[in-house]
Design a protein around this motif. Structure first.
Motif, PDB file in Angstrom:
ATOM      1  N   LEU A  29      -2.319  14.894   0.653  1.00 21.46           N
ATOM      2  CA  LEU A  29      -1.299  14.730   0.048  1.00 21.46           C
ATOM      3  C   LEU A  29      -1.310  15.577  -1.325  1.00 21.46           C
ATOM      4  O   LEU A  29      -2.219  16.053  -1.822  1.00 21.46           O
ATOM      5  CB  LEU A  29      -0.805  13.304  -0.405  1.00 21.46           C
ATOM      6  N   GLU A  30       0.125  15.879  -1.939  1.00 22.95           N
ATOM      7  CA  GLU A  30      -0.076  16.407  -3.196  1.00 22.95           C
ATOM      8  C   GLU A  30      -0.592  15.966  -4.341  1.00 22.95           C
ATOM      9  O   GLU A  30      -0.157  14.439  -4.406  1.00 22.95           O
ATOM     10  CB  GLU A  30       1.271  17.105  -3.322  1.00 22.95           C
ATOM     11  N   PRO A  31      -0.843  16.304  -5.417  1.00 24.33           N
ATOM     12  CA  PRO A  31      -1.265  15.436  -6.682  1.00 24.33           C
ATOM     13  C   PRO A  31      -0.043  14.467  -6.950  1.00 24.33           C
ATOM     14  O   PRO A  31      -0.534  13.497  -7.505  1.00 24.33           O
ATOM     15  CB  PRO A  31      -1.707  16.663  -7.686  1.00 24.33           C
ATOM     16  N   ASP A  32       1.060  14.956  -7.068  1.00 21.82           N
ATOM     17  CA  ASP A  32       2.158  14.256  -7.436  1.00 21.82           C
ATOM     18  C   ASP A  32       2.481  12.959  -6.481  1.00 21.82           C
ATOM     19  O   ASP A  32       3.405  12.088  -6.929  1.00 21.82           O
ATOM     20  CB  ASP A  32       3.579  15.093  -7.769  1.00 21.82           C
ATOM     21  N   GLN A  33       1.890  12.967  -5.343  1.00 20.72           N
ATOM     22  CA  GLN A  33       2.066  11.828  -4.526  1.00 20.72           C
ATOM     23  C   GLN A  33       1.097  10.797  -4.603  1.00 20.72           C
ATOM     24  O   GLN A  33       0.749  10.010  -3.954  1.00 20.72           O
ATOM     25  CB  GLN A  33       2.023  12.479  -3.102  1.00 20.72           C
ATOM     26  N   LEU A  34       0.209  10.814  -5.764  1.00 22.75           N
ATOM     27  CA  LEU A  34      -0.852   9.996  -5.995  1.00 22.75           C
ATOM     28  C   LEU A  34      -0.538   9.284  -7.018  1.00 22.75           C
ATOM     29  O   LEU A  34      -0.429   9.795  -8.277  1.00 22.75           O
ATOM     30  CB  LEU A  34      -2.323  10.757  -5.948  1.00 22.75           C
ATOM     31  N   GLU A  35      -0.781   7.652  -7.208  1.00 27.31           N
ATOM     32  CA  GLU A  35      -0.178   7.027  -8.324  1.00 27.31           C
ATOM     33  C   GLU A  35      -1.304   5.831  -8.175  1.00 27.31           C
ATOM     34  O   GLU A  35      -2.184   5.488  -7.420  1.00 27.31           O
ATOM     35  CB  GLU A  35       0.958   6.406  -7.892  1.00 27.31           C
ATOM     36  N   VAL A  36      -1.678   5.548  -9.507  1.00 30.37           N
ATOM     37  CA  VAL A  36      -2.513   4.352  -9.859  1.00 30.37           C
ATOM     38  C   VAL A  36      -1.719   3.295 -10.683  1.00 30.37           C
ATOM     39  O   VAL A  36      -0.785   3.523 -11.424  1.00 30.37           O
ATOM     40  CB  VAL A  36      -3.764   5.110 -10.722  1.00 30.37           C
ATOM     41  N   VAL A  37      -2.061   1.867 -10.067  1.00 36.12           N
ATOM     42  CA  VAL A  37      -1.408   0.755 -10.915  1.00 36.12           C
ATOM     43  C   VAL A  37      -2.583  -0.120 -10.983  1.00 36.12           C
ATOM     44  O   VAL A  37      -3.529  -0.108 -10.053  1.00 36.12           O
ATOM     45  CB  VAL A  37      -0.177   0.287  -9.965  1.00 36.12           C
ATOM     46  N   ILE A  38      -2.503  -0.850 -11.944  1.00 31.78           N
ATOM     47  CA  ILE A  38      -3.293  -1.796 -12.453  1.00 31.78           C
ATOM     48  C   ILE A  38      -3.067  -3.017 -11.830  1.00 31.78           C
ATOM     49  O   ILE A  38      -2.157  -3.520 -11.962  1.00 31.78           O
ATOM     50  CB  ILE A  38      -3.484  -1.988 -13.978  1.00 31.78           C
ATOM     51  N   HIS A  39      -4.171  -3.716 -11.339  1.00 29.51           N
ATOM     52  CA  HIS A  39      -4.103  -4.901 -10.364  1.00 29.51           C
ATOM     53  C   HIS A  39      -5.236  -5.466 -10.635  1.00 29.51           C
ATOM     54  O   HIS A  39      -6.438  -5.474  -9.882  1.00 29.51           O
ATOM     55  CB  HIS A  39      -3.741  -4.566  -9.084  1.00 29.51           C
ATOM     56  N   PRO A  40      -5.387  -6.525 -11.805  1.00 32.63           N
ATOM     57  CA  PRO A  40      -6.760  -7.211 -12.153  1.00 32.63           C
ATOM     58  C   PRO A  40      -7.252  -8.023 -11.378  1.00 32.63           C
ATOM     59  O   PRO A  40      -8.493  -8.169 -11.177  1.00 32.63           O
ATOM     60  CB  PRO A  40      -6.115  -8.091 -13.301  1.00 32.63           C
ATOM     61  N   GLN A  41      -6.456  -8.532 -10.192  1.00 30.43           N
ATOM     62  CA  GLN A  41      -7.122  -9.637  -9.209  1.00 30.43           C
ATOM     63  C   GLN A  41      -8.019  -8.758  -8.188  1.00 30.43           C
ATOM     64  O   GLN A  41      -8.678  -9.506  -7.283  1.00 30.43           O
ATOM     65  CB  GLN A  41      -6.161 -10.480  -8.647  1.00 30.43           C
ATOM     66  N   SER A  42      -7.696  -7.548  -7.896  1.00 32.65           N
ATOM     67  CA  SER A  42      -8.479  -6.673  -6.979  1.00 32.65           C
ATOM     68  C   SER A  42      -8.422  -7.327  -5.569  1.00 32.65           C
ATOM     69  O   SER A  42      -9.037  -7.538  -4.845  1.00 32.65           O
ATOM     70  CB  SER A  42      -9.949  -6.667  -7.302  1.00 32.65           C
ATOM     71  N   VAL A  43      -7.140  -7.928  -5.359  1.00 31.36           N
ATOM     72  CA  VAL A  43      -6.784  -8.391  -3.871  1.00 31.36           C
ATOM     73  C   VAL A  43      -6.498  -7.408  -3.057  1.00 31.36           C
ATOM     74  O   VAL A  43      -6.590  -7.260  -1.842  1.00 31.36           O
ATOM     75  CB  VAL A  43      -6.012  -9.798  -4.155  1.00 31.36           C
ATOM     76  N   ILE A  44      -5.192  -6.869  -3.788  1.00 29.10           N
ATOM     77  CA  ILE A  44      -4.673  -5.704  -2.871  1.00 29.10           C
ATOM     78  C   ILE A  44      -5.442  -4.374  -2.952  1.00 29.10           C
ATOM     79  O   ILE A  44      -5.586  -4.117  -4.414  1.00 29.10           O
ATOM     80  CB  ILE A  44      -3.306  -5.424  -3.316  1.00 29.10           C
ATOM     81  N   HIS A  45      -6.060  -3.759  -2.371  1.00 24.02           N
ATOM     82  CA  HIS A  45      -7.133  -2.702  -2.659  1.00 24.02           C
ATOM     83  C   HIS A  45      -6.515  -1.360  -2.754  1.00 24.02           C
ATOM     84  O   HIS A  45      -7.046  -0.504  -3.445  1.00 24.02           O
ATOM     85  CB  HIS A  45      -8.275  -2.776  -1.446  1.00 24.02           C
ATOM     86  N   SER A  46      -5.250  -1.103  -1.985  1.00 24.08           N
ATOM     87  CA  SER A  46      -4.447   0.098  -2.141  1.00 24.08           C
ATOM     88  C   SER A  46      -3.380  -0.067  -1.188  1.00 24.08           C
ATOM     89  O   SER A  46      -3.252  -1.051  -0.511  1.00 24.08           O
ATOM     90  CB  SER A  46      -4.994   1.473  -2.151  1.00 24.08           C
TER      91      SER A  46
END
Length: 397
Positions: A237-254
């Protein structure tokens, strides 16, 4: 009768290597160990050889190999002991090997990964540097050898599990990939105090048990920056199709967001044995040893934008992922080399925690990246970048 898969583990004494052996031990009818490799941990390697009886054990350092060979002989084991970079390549591409777990931290794992790819092995990639540094050179080797490339990082495994089975449909069906990040041990810390962080504090991750280098990368969010780069190459994918979100519990891995705005996510306990077991058994699934996710025990799942609460100031290195992906070819390799030197310097108390980013930025400015054509080009750029980073460390010290 089912034939056992024969496995080489590159980096068997690290956290990923030990978790891989834990999974293999649960399925002796399906797997056997062909080779184990490590750098210097002789006693742990001896214990692994005694339990799993590999044909070959490789130590990177000659003195460690000699010490291991003496202990192997004293124990009456039949494992052959070898040492050096060439031996790593050999056990990665050896004819009897079906699958290779690539878990050597850093650019040192690049050459055996390339060897396994060219030999057409099932390559379980836990060494993100193979793609961050190797980029198109590594992908060309995968195509050349018709290797099967499976991501083991929890985030990339989650994305792989959430994508359609046919890669040819990804570009027209997927809108973006969302990588989750725990935020590390300093998510809520005042950025002005980060210069006081000690190596011990940086290595104390709230959710995952990891090695020292990757723990520091998680604390700076450079680990997530490298994962963004890796995702770009893994999934096309293109760089602009990559996003990061903070999820402190680490239950959803991506997660994967599709064109219709539906989102598919992979959930599980924060245990690396889950993606390891999935990679080993793919396209099937098997017992990993990880605990099941108990939804009744979950307090809450929360999410934060990287722009919330001063995160750009707290994690300045994350933006370097997109900068290098959009920069000159080879820039990602420069960033990786600089970061390895910077983290080592921090762990050795030569620079402060907040100076890791300064070293990375200075190195990117000092080194002229060029499009690498082969392993020699990659190693040359890696060497030049490390030299520049060391100079910056000396200047800061």
């Amino acid at each position: 009768m089912q034939t056992k898969q024969r496995i080489t583990i590159l980096g068997s004494t690290g956290s990923i290597g030990q978790s891989t052996l834990d999974v293999l031990a649960r399925h002796p009818d399906r797997f056997s160990v062909f080779a184990l490799t490590a750098s210097t941990q002789v006693d742990l390697m001896l214990a692994q050889c005694a339990q799993f009886k590999p044909e070959v054990a490789v130590m990177v350092q000659e003195d460690a190999a000699r010490a291991l060979a003496d202990k192997i002989k004293a124990e009456g084991l039949k494992t052959q002991v070898r040492w050096g970079a060439a031996a790593l390549d050999d056990v990665a591409c050896a004819d009897p090997v079906d699958a290779v777990m690539a878990a050597i931290v850093g650019a040192a794992g690049l050459s055996p990964c390339l060897a396994a790819a060219r030999a057409g092995k099932k390559l379980l990639l836990a060494n993100k540097e193979a793609l961050v540094v190797g980029g198109e050179v590594f992908l060309a080797a995968v195509r050349e050898g018709a290797a099967v490339l499976l991501p083991i990082d929890s985030e990339h495994s989650a994305i792989f599990q959430s994508l359609p089975e046919d890669p040819a449909t990804w570009s027209r069906r997927v809108e973006k990939i969302i990588l989750t990040a725990s935020g590390g041990p300093f998510r809520g810390r005042d950025p002005a105090t980060l210069k006081e962080v000690t190596p011990e504090q940086a290595c104390a991750h709230p959710n995952w048990v990891m090695g020292r280098k990757i723990s520091v990368d998680s604390a700076t969010m450079m680990n997530k920056a490298l994962e963004v780069i890796e995702a770009r190459y893994l999934f096309g994918l293109e760089p602009d199709q990559l996003e990061v979100v903070i999820h402190p519990q680490s239950v959803i891995h991506s997660m994967v967001q599709y064109k219709d705005h539906s989102v598919v996510a992979q959930l599980g306990t924060p245990d690396m044995r889950v993606p390891i077991a999935y990679g080993l058994s793919w396209p099937e699934r098997m017992v990993s040893g990880a605990a099941a996710l108990d939804f009744h025990a979950l307090a809450a799942m929360t999410f934060e934008s990287m722009d919330d609460h001063g995160h750009p100031e707290r994690f300045p290195g994350l933006r370097l992922a997109w900068a290098t992906l959009k920069g000159a070819p080879g820039s990602c390799a420069v960033l990786n080399a600089a970061n390895e030197i910077a983290v080592e310097a921090f762990l050795n108390r030569q620079i402060r925690f907040d100076q890791i980013h300064q070293v990375n930025e200075a190195t990117l400015s000092a080194v002229s990246a060029v499009r690498p054509q082969n392993l020699a080009d990659l190693l040359d750029m890696d060497r030049r970048s490390r030299e520049a980073a060391k100079q910056r460390v000396l200047a800061l010290g």
